[in-house]
Scaffold this motif. Structure first.
Motif, PDB file in Angstrom:
ATOM      1  N   UNK A  64       0.802  -1.226   0.000  1.00 54.85           N
ATOM      2  CA  UNK A  64       0.000   0.000   0.000  1.00 54.85           C
ATOM      3  C   UNK A  64       0.833   1.272   0.000  1.00 54.85           C
ATOM      4  N   UNK A  65       2.107   1.159   0.379  1.00 57.97           N
ATOM      5  CA  UNK A  65       2.943   2.354   0.469  1.00 57.97           C
ATOM      6  C   UNK A  65       2.584   3.245   1.647  1.00 57.97           C
ATOM      7  N   UNK A  66       1.892   2.670   2.647  1.00 57.88           N
ATOM      8  CA  UNK A  66       1.523   3.441   3.831  1.00 57.88           C
ATOM      9  C   UNK A  66       2.033   2.746   5.086  1.00 57.88           C
ATOM     10  N   UNK A  67       2.230   3.526   6.128  1.00 56.68           N
ATOM     11  CA  UNK A  67       2.716   3.001   7.397  1.00 56.68           C
ATOM     12  C   UNK A  67       1.542   2.526   8.254  1.00 56.68           C
ATOM     13  N   UNK A  68       1.750   1.433   8.972  1.00 57.38           N
ATOM     14  CA  UNK A  68       0.702   0.856   9.815  1.00 57.38           C
ATOM     15  C   UNK A  68       0.444   1.721  11.039  1.00 57.38           C
ATOM     16  N   UNK A  69      -0.828   1.821  11.389  1.00 56.08           N
ATOM     17  CA  UNK A  69      -1.245   2.444  12.647  1.00 56.08           C
ATOM     18  C   UNK A  69      -1.742   1.302  13.525  1.00 56.08           C
ATOM     19  N   UNK A  70      -1.072   1.061  14.648  1.00 54.77           N
ATOM     20  CA  UNK A  70      -1.412  -0.075  15.510  1.00 54.77           C
ATOM     21  C   UNK A  70      -2.291   0.345  16.676  1.00 54.77           C
ATOM     22  N   UNK A  71      -3.220  -0.548  17.049  1.00 55.49           N
ATOM     23  CA  UNK A  71      -4.031  -0.333  18.241  1.00 55.49           C
ATOM     24  C   UNK A  71      -4.569  -1.669  18.719  1.00 55.49           C
ATOM     25  N   UNK A  72      -5.117  -1.689  19.914  1.00 57.18           N
ATOM     26  CA  UNK A  72      -5.715  -2.891  20.504  1.00 57.18           C
ATOM     27  C   UNK A  72      -7.229  -2.783  20.439  1.00 57.18           C
ATOM     28  N   UNK A 130      -3.735  -3.632  13.119  1.00 55.64           N
ATOM     29  CA  UNK A 130      -2.915  -2.668  12.395  1.00 55.64           C
ATOM     30  C   UNK A 130      -3.729  -2.185  11.200  1.00 55.64           C
ATOM     31  N   UNK A 131      -3.951  -0.875  11.136  1.00 52.02           N
ATOM     32  CA  UNK A 131      -4.611  -0.276   9.976  1.00 52.02           C
ATOM     33  C   UNK A 131      -3.506   0.095   8.991  1.00 52.02           C
ATOM     34  N   UNK A 132      -3.572  -0.509   7.795  1.00 51.51           N
ATOM     35  CA  UNK A 132      -2.575  -0.254   6.753  1.00 51.51           C
ATOM     36  C   UNK A 132      -3.333   0.021   5.460  1.00 51.51           C
ATOM     37  N   UNK A 133      -3.325   1.268   5.040  1.00 45.19           N
ATOM     38  CA  UNK A 133      -4.111   1.612   3.852  1.00 45.19           C
ATOM     39  C   UNK A 133      -5.568   1.259   4.094  1.00 45.19           C
ATOM     40  N   UNK A 134      -6.162   0.490   3.194  1.00 44.28           N
ATOM     41  CA  UNK A 134      -7.575   0.120   3.330  1.00 44.28           C
ATOM     42  C   UNK A 134      -7.759  -1.223   4.040  1.00 44.28           C
ATOM     43  N   UNK A 135      -6.708  -1.731   4.684  1.00 41.10           N
ATOM     44  CA  UNK A 135      -6.772  -3.035   5.352  1.00 41.10           C
ATOM     45  C   UNK A 135      -6.712  -2.892   6.873  1.00 41.10           C
ATOM     46  N   UNK A 136      -7.524  -3.689   7.569  1.00 42.90           N
ATOM     47  CA  UNK A 136      -7.391  -3.872   9.011  1.00 42.90           C
ATOM     48  C   UNK A 136      -6.830  -5.269   9.214  1.00 42.90           C
ATOM     49  N   UNK A 137      -5.559  -5.359   9.621  1.00 40.90           N
ATOM     50  CA  UNK A 137      -4.943  -6.646   9.924  1.00 40.90           C
ATOM     51  C   UNK A 137      -5.203  -6.936  11.388  1.00 40.90           C
ATOM     52  N   UNK A 138      -5.649  -8.155  11.701  1.00 42.43           N
ATOM     53  CA  UNK A 138      -6.014  -8.489  13.077  1.00 42.43           C
ATOM     54  C   UNK A 138      -5.374  -9.808  13.479  1.00 42.43           C
ATOM     55  N   UNK A 139      -4.845  -9.831  14.703  1.00 37.83           N
ATOM     56  CA  UNK A 139      -4.226 -11.031  15.231  1.00 37.83           C
ATOM     57  C   UNK A 139      -4.536 -11.129  16.720  1.00 37.83           C
ATOM     58  N   UNK A 140      -4.848 -12.338  17.182  1.00 34.15           N
ATOM     59  CA  UNK A 140      -5.157 -12.501  18.596  1.00 34.15           C
ATOM     60  C   UNK A 140      -5.829 -13.828  18.862  1.00 34.15           C
ATOM     61  N   UNK A 141      -6.475 -13.950  20.021  1.00 32.82           N
ATOM     62  CA  UNK A 141      -7.123 -15.207  20.411  1.00 32.82           C
ATOM     63  C   UNK A 141      -8.235 -15.593  19.427  1.00 32.82           C
ATOM     64  N   UNK A 142      -8.281 -16.863  19.085  1.00 32.19           N
ATOM     65  CA  UNK A 142      -9.266 -17.352  18.118  1.00 32.19           C
ATOM     66  C   UNK A 142     -10.697 -17.048  18.543  1.00 32.19           C
ATOM     67  N   UNK A 143     -10.983 -17.073  19.839  1.00 35.25           N
ATOM     68  CA  UNK A 143     -12.343 -16.799  20.304  1.00 35.25           C
ATOM     69  C   UNK A 143     -12.785 -15.398  19.884  1.00 35.25           C
ATOM     70  N   UNK A 144     -11.884 -14.434  19.949  1.00 35.36           N
ATOM     71  CA  UNK A 144     -12.230 -13.064  19.545  1.00 35.36           C
ATOM     72  C   UNK A 144     -12.198 -12.913  18.027  1.00 35.36           C
ATOM     73  N   UNK A 145     -11.218 -13.548  17.372  1.00 38.39           N
ATOM     74  CA  UNK A 145     -11.129 -13.446  15.917  1.00 38.39           C
ATOM     75  C   UNK A 145     -12.341 -14.078  15.236  1.00 38.39           C
TER      76      UNK A 145
END
Length: 123
Positions: free
Chosen positions: A30-38, A45-60
């Motif tokens: 995307x050529x953009x820097x990630x904005x991280x939050x919980x 991590x918000x990167x361009x038009x993507x929300x990347x998510x990682x964590x416990x399977x129950x929440x995912x």
């Protein structure tokens, strides 16, 4: 009257095992820097038009049910338009660190999160 909300953009949700590795890929694409939050126990991590998510399977597993996040001018206006087309508001509107959000199930069964950058309490 046809419902017409002000849609400002859409973010796609991507669940990943290794957030750091995924961030490197999506920053490059995307050529953009990630904005991280919980979000609860999930690292996002918000990167361009993507929300990347990682964590416990129950929440995912809950977050995977939401097709996309749609940025709108005003969540309250979105509620009115969503109700006008027969959508069910299943969560919110609720305040978030950057504005307000709600989750709605459209008449076809798809589930979307709607967000705005309005400050203050949800109605």
């Amino acid at each position: 009257r046809l419902a017409r909300m002000d849609i400002l953009g859409t973010s796609l949700r991507v669940c990943v095992k290794d957030l750091d590795a995924a961030i490197a890929v999506y920053e490059r694409l995307t050529g953009t820097e990630a904005l991280r939050f919980q979000r609860g126990g999930v690292s996002v991590a918000a990167v361009g038009c993507f929300f990347l998510m990682s964590g416990p399977e129950a929440e995912l597993s809950i977050l995977r049910k939401i097709t996309a996040t749609i940025a709108v001018k005003d969540v309250d206006d979105a509620v009115a338009d969503l109700r006008a087309v027969g959508a069910d508001i299943i969560a919110g509107p609720l305040p978030t660190p950057i504005g307000r959000n709600l989750v709605a199930r459209h008449p076809d069964g798809s589930v979307f999160e709607y967000v705005d950058r309005q400050q203050g309490q949800a109605a």
